[in-house]
Design an enzyme around this catalytic site. Structure first.
Site, PDB file in Angstrom:
ATOM      1  N   LEU A  48       0.842  -1.203   0.000  1.00  0.00           N
ATOM      2  CA  LEU A  48       0.000   0.000   0.000  1.00  0.00           C
ATOM      3  C   LEU A  48       0.872   1.246   0.000  1.00  0.00           C
ATOM      4  O   LEU A  48       1.947   1.278   0.607  1.00  0.00           O
ATOM      5  CB  LEU A  48      -0.891   0.030   1.246  1.00  0.00           C
ATOM      6  CG  LEU A  48      -2.023  -0.989   1.328  1.00  0.00           C
ATOM      7  CD1 LEU A  48      -2.619  -1.002   2.729  1.00  0.00           C
ATOM      8  CD2 LEU A  48      -3.089  -0.685   0.298  1.00  0.00           C
ATOM      9  N   ALA A  72       3.108  -4.423   8.975  1.00  0.00           N
ATOM     10  CA  ALA A  72       2.838  -4.816   7.592  1.00  0.00           C
ATOM     11  C   ALA A  72       3.968  -4.408   6.646  1.00  0.00           C
ATOM     12  O   ALA A  72       4.132  -4.996   5.576  1.00  0.00           O
ATOM     13  CB  ALA A  72       1.514  -4.212   7.121  1.00  0.00           C
ATOM     14  N   GLY A  76       6.011  -6.517   3.427  1.00  0.00           N
ATOM     15  CA  GLY A  76       5.832  -5.985   2.082  1.00  0.00           C
ATOM     16  C   GLY A  76       4.392  -5.657   1.750  1.00  0.00           C
ATOM     17  O   GLY A  76       4.043  -5.481   0.584  1.00  0.00           O
ATOM     18  N   LYS A  77       3.554  -5.546   2.765  1.00  0.00           N
ATOM     19  CA  LYS A  77       2.141  -5.259   2.538  1.00  0.00           C
ATOM     20  C   LYS A  77       1.868  -3.754   2.530  1.00  0.00           C
ATOM     21  O   LYS A  77       0.876  -3.304   1.989  1.00  0.00           O
ATOM     22  CB  LYS A  77       1.294  -5.963   3.584  1.00  0.00           C
ATOM     23  CG  LYS A  77       1.419  -7.488   3.468  1.00  0.00           C
ATOM     24  CD  LYS A  77       0.712  -8.212   4.578  1.00  0.00           C
ATOM     25  CE  LYS A  77       0.885  -9.712   4.396  1.00  0.00           C
ATOM     26  NZ  LYS A  77       0.246 -10.463   5.471  1.00  0.00           N
ATOM     27  N   ILE A  78       2.750  -3.005   3.152  1.00  0.00           N
ATOM     28  CA  ILE A  78       2.744  -1.546   3.103  1.00  0.00           C
ATOM     29  C   ILE A  78       4.159  -1.132   2.729  1.00  0.00           C
ATOM     30  O   ILE A  78       5.129  -1.657   3.279  1.00  0.00           O
ATOM     31  CB  ILE A  78       2.327  -0.927   4.455  1.00  0.00           C
ATOM     32  CG1 ILE A  78       0.883  -1.302   4.808  1.00  0.00           C
ATOM     33  CG2 ILE A  78       2.478   0.586   4.430  1.00  0.00           C
ATOM     34  CD1 ILE A  78       0.408  -0.787   6.161  1.00  0.00           C
TER      35      ILE A  78
END
Length: 109
Positions: A48, A72, A76-78
């Site tokens: 994100l 996160a 690697g999610k943010i």
């Protein structure tokens, strides 16, 4: 009318959206499956770009719903350079207040 669930079609639509935008923003209300589904999909495009999470779940108990946005980043999610915040509190109170502020700031209200 008959209700029909098509999980693969839902996934296709989410995938199309995730890959079609320049900046991906997540507004996470609470936690659980919807939170993790959003950030999981975001991982496929590098994370994100912006994230706001409102949750009453505590971080210290190890629940996924209470995981802060900073966690996160390590998955690697943010994105590391993303602007993100976790706001502790009741989403039913805080989200309407936040949306009222945004509406006033943008001239919608």
């Amino acid at each position: 009318k008959q209700v029909k669930l098509d999980l693969l079609e839902d996934e296709r639509k989410i995938s199309e959206y995730i890959y079609s935008v320049d900046n991906l923003t997540g507004i996470i209300l609470g936690g659980g499956i919807s939170k993790h589904h959003l950030i999981w999909w975001s991982q496929f495009r590098g994370g994100l770009d912006y994230a706001v999470q409102i949750t009453s779940a505590p971080e210290w108990d190890g629940s996924l719903s209470g995981a802060q946005t900073r966690e996160a980043i390590s998955w690697g999610k943010i994105k590391p350079q993303a602007k993100h915040v976790t706001v502790p509190g009741d989403v039913t109170i805080l989200f309407p207040v936040l949306m009222g502020y945004v509406a006033k700031k943008t001239g919608v209200a």
